[in-house]
Design a protein around this motif. Structure first.
Motif, PDB file in Angstrom:
ATOM      1  N   TYR A  35       7.817   1.425  44.839  1.00 17.13           N
ATOM      2  CA  TYR A  35       7.420   2.817  44.648  1.00 17.13           C
ATOM      3  C   TYR A  35       6.784   2.976  43.282  1.00 17.13           C
ATOM      4  O   TYR A  35       6.963   2.145  42.398  1.00 17.13           O
ATOM      5  N   ASP A  36       6.062   4.068  43.096  1.00 20.11           N
ATOM      6  CA  ASP A  36       5.434   4.383  41.823  1.00 20.11           C
ATOM      7  C   ASP A  36       6.500   4.345  40.723  1.00 20.11           C
ATOM      8  O   ASP A  36       7.510   5.039  40.804  1.00 20.11           O
ATOM      9  N   SER A  37       6.253   3.528  39.701  1.00 17.71           N
ATOM     10  CA  SER A  37       7.259   3.334  38.662  1.00 17.71           C
ATOM     11  C   SER A  37       7.540   4.600  37.857  1.00 17.71           C
ATOM     12  O   SER A  37       8.667   4.819  37.416  1.00 17.71           O
ATOM     13  N   GLU A  38       6.540   5.463  37.675  1.00 17.58           N
ATOM     14  CA  GLU A  38       6.767   6.715  36.952  1.00 17.58           C
ATOM     15  C   GLU A  38       7.687   7.648  37.732  1.00 17.58           C
ATOM     16  O   GLU A  38       8.558   8.295  37.151  1.00 17.58           O
ATOM     17  N   VAL A  39       7.503   7.711  39.034  1.00 17.91           N
ATOM     18  CA  VAL A  39       8.357   8.555  39.876  1.00 17.91           C
ATOM     19  C   VAL A  39       9.770   7.975  39.898  1.00 17.91           C
ATOM     20  O   VAL A  39      10.749   8.711  39.711  1.00 17.91           O
ATOM     21  N   LEU A  40       9.881   6.687  40.095  1.00 17.10           N
ATOM     22  CA  LEU A  40      11.187   6.033  40.139  1.00 17.10           C
ATOM     23  C   LEU A  40      11.937   6.223  38.824  1.00 17.10           C
ATOM     24  O   LEU A  40      13.111   6.614  38.811  1.00 17.10           O
ATOM     25  N   ASP A  67      22.648  20.467  40.987  1.00 20.62           N
ATOM     26  CA  ASP A  67      22.218  21.682  41.692  1.00 20.62           C
ATOM     27  C   ASP A  67      20.756  22.023  41.432  1.00 20.62           C
ATOM     28  O   ASP A  67      20.087  22.590  42.288  1.00 20.62           O
ATOM     29  N   ASP A  68      20.260  21.671  40.261  1.00 20.75           N
ATOM     30  CA  ASP A  68      18.889  22.027  39.903  1.00 20.75           C
ATOM     31  C   ASP A  68      17.892  20.895  40.167  1.00 20.75           C
ATOM     32  O   ASP A  68      16.836  20.822  39.535  1.00 20.75           O
ATOM     33  N   THR A  69      18.185  20.048  41.136  1.00 19.45           N
ATOM     34  CA  THR A  69      17.301  18.928  41.455  1.00 19.45           C
ATOM     35  C   THR A  69      15.869  19.383  41.756  1.00 19.45           C
ATOM     36  O   THR A  69      14.923  18.766  41.258  1.00 19.45           O
ATOM     37  N   PRO A  70      15.652  20.440  42.551  1.00 17.69           N
ATOM     38  CA  PRO A  70      14.255  20.857  42.804  1.00 17.69           C
ATOM     39  C   PRO A  70      13.494  21.210  41.522  1.00 17.69           C
ATOM     40  O   PRO A  70      12.319  20.866  41.389  1.00 17.69           O
ATOM     41  N   GLU A  71      14.174  21.850  40.586  1.00 16.65           N
ATOM     42  CA  GLU A  71      13.528  22.195  39.323  1.00 16.65           C
ATOM     43  C   GLU A  71      13.223  20.935  38.514  1.00 16.65           C
ATOM     44  O   GLU A  71      12.178  20.817  37.885  1.00 16.65           O
ATOM     45  N   ARG A  72      14.122  19.986  38.535  1.00 21.22           N
ATOM     46  CA  ARG A  72      13.905  18.726  37.822  1.00 21.22           C
ATOM     47  C   ARG A  72      12.724  17.965  38.429  1.00 21.22           C
ATOM     48  O   ARG A  72      11.970  17.310  37.714  1.00 21.22           O
ATOM     49  N   ALA A  73      12.561  18.057  39.731  1.00 23.59           N
ATOM     50  CA  ALA A  73      11.484  17.350  40.425  1.00 23.59           C
ATOM     51  C   ALA A  73      10.113  17.880  40.020  1.00 23.59           C
ATOM     52  O   ALA A  73       9.134  17.135  40.031  1.00 23.59           O
ATOM     53  N   GLU A  81       6.757  15.260  48.793  1.00 24.90           N
ATOM     54  CA  GLU A  81       7.055  14.240  49.804  1.00 24.90           C
ATOM     55  C   GLU A  81       7.378  12.894  49.151  1.00 24.90           C
ATOM     56  O   GLU A  81       8.327  12.210  49.546  1.00 24.90           O
ATOM     57  N   THR A  82       6.591  12.527  48.145  1.00 23.64           N
ATOM     58  CA  THR A  82       6.844  11.275  47.428  1.00 23.64           C
ATOM     59  C   THR A  82       8.207  11.329  46.749  1.00 23.64           C
ATOM     60  O   THR A  82       8.997  10.380  46.834  1.00 23.64           O
ATOM     61  N   PHE A  83       8.494  12.435  46.077  1.00 20.78           N
ATOM     62  CA  PHE A  83       9.782  12.613  45.410  1.00 20.78           C
ATOM     63  C   PHE A  83      10.924  12.451  46.407  1.00 20.78           C
ATOM     64  O   PHE A  83      11.870  11.700  46.167  1.00 20.78           O
ATOM     65  N   ASP A  84      10.844  13.157  47.521  1.00 28.27           N
ATOM     66  CA  ASP A  84      11.905  13.103  48.528  1.00 28.27           C
ATOM     67  C   ASP A  84      12.095  11.692  49.084  1.00 28.27           C
ATOM     68  O   ASP A  84      13.218  11.234  49.270  1.00 28.27           O
ATOM     69  N   THR A  85      10.991  10.999  49.330  1.00 27.38           N
ATOM     70  CA  THR A  85      11.054   9.635  49.860  1.00 27.38           C
ATOM     71  C   THR A  85      11.748   8.693  48.886  1.00 27.38           C
ATOM     72  O   THR A  85      12.645   7.930  49.261  1.00 27.38           O
ATOM     73  N   VAL A  86      11.332   8.744  47.626  1.00 22.75           N
ATOM     74  CA  VAL A  86      11.900   7.853  46.618  1.00 22.75           C
ATOM     75  C   VAL A  86      13.359   8.213  46.350  1.00 22.75           C
ATOM     76  O   VAL A  86      14.218   7.328  46.260  1.00 22.75           O
ATOM     77  N   LEU A  87      13.663   9.496  46.245  1.00 24.93           N
ATOM     78  CA  LEU A  87      15.042   9.923  45.992  1.00 24.93           C
ATOM     79  C   LEU A  87      15.969   9.483  47.123  1.00 24.93           C
ATOM     80  O   LEU A  87      17.063   8.969  46.874  1.00 24.93           O
ATOM     81  N   THR A  88      15.534   9.647  48.352  1.00 24.98           N
ATOM     82  CA  THR A  88      16.352   9.231  49.496  1.00 24.98           C
ATOM     83  C   THR A  88      16.573   7.722  49.483  1.00 24.98           C
ATOM     84  O   THR A  88      17.704   7.250  49.674  1.00 24.98           O
ATOM     85  N   ALA A  89      15.519   6.963  49.245  1.00 25.92           N
ATOM     86  CA  ALA A  89      15.657   5.507  49.189  1.00 25.92           C
ATOM     87  C   ALA A  89      16.603   5.103  48.064  1.00 25.92           C
ATOM     88  O   ALA A  89      17.453   4.210  48.242  1.00 25.92           O
ATOM     89  N   TYR A  90      16.486   5.751  46.936  1.00 24.98           N
ATOM     90  CA  TYR A  90      17.317   5.423  45.770  1.00 24.98           C
ATOM     91  C   TYR A  90      18.786   5.726  46.058  1.00 24.98           C
ATOM     92  O   TYR A  90      19.665   4.881  45.841  1.00 24.98           O
ATOM     93  N   THR A  91      19.077   6.929  46.550  1.00 24.71           N
ATOM     94  CA  THR A  91      20.486   7.276  46.808  1.00 24.71           C
ATOM     95  C   THR A  91      21.062   6.420  47.927  1.00 24.71           C
ATOM     96  O   THR A  91      22.222   6.004  47.846  1.00 24.71           O
ATOM     97  N   ASP A  92      20.271   6.128  48.951  1.00 22.12           N
ATOM     98  CA  ASP A  92      20.742   5.232  50.019  1.00 22.12           C
ATOM     99  C   ASP A  92      21.110   3.859  49.460  1.00 22.12           C
ATOM    100  O   ASP A  92      22.124   3.270  49.846  1.00 22.12           O
ATOM    101  N   ASN A  93      20.288   3.363  48.546  1.00 17.96           N
ATOM    102  CA  ASN A  93      20.550   2.059  47.938  1.00 17.96           C
ATOM    103  C   ASN A  93      21.767   2.093  47.023  1.00 17.96           C
ATOM    104  O   ASN A  93      22.533   1.126  46.978  1.00 17.96           O
TER     105      ASN A  93
END
Length: 106
Positions: A35-40, A67-73, A81-93
């Motif tokens: 994934y994009d290293s800056e997003v990760l 609680d403020d994850t959307p604001e942090r994003a 969409e990219t944020f959600d994809t990377v966040l889901t992959a990260y938390t799953d891992n």
């Protein structure tokens, strides 16, 4: 690794700090280059640094996000969409690494 005790996990940073650090680090390394290293890196520093791993029982873990994850994003590069994809992959891992480190996965 340290033998897992669900009651000790309530005070996880005292009893399992090293395992938690390892799980988060291993999860990051698995995603690095996929994934994009800056997003990760942004998710790691701005969202997951304030997350809370929780033991659900039966060998299952869950990562509770701030609680403020959307604001942090909003301050991170890329779209929602990219944020959600990377966040889901990260938390799953992270959850998978916790199961592995505490030997719930055979």
């Amino acid at each position: 690794m340290t033998e897992f005790d669900p009651e000790k996990f309530e005070d996880k940073y005292r009893h399992y700090f090293e395992e938690l650090e390892t799980a988060y680090s291993n999860a990051y390394q698995k995603l690095h280059g996929r994934y994009d290293s800056e997003v990760l890196r942004g998710i790691d520093r701005q969202v997951l640094s304030e997350s809370e791993p929780v033991y659900e029982g039966n060998g299952e873990f869950r990562v509770v996000l701030p609680d403020d994850t959307p604001e942090r994003a909003e301050s991170l590069p890329g779209d929602e969409e990219t944020f959600d994809t990377v966040l889901t992959a990260y938390t799953d891992n992270i959850e998978a690494e916790l199961r592995r480190l505490f030997e719930f996965d055979s």
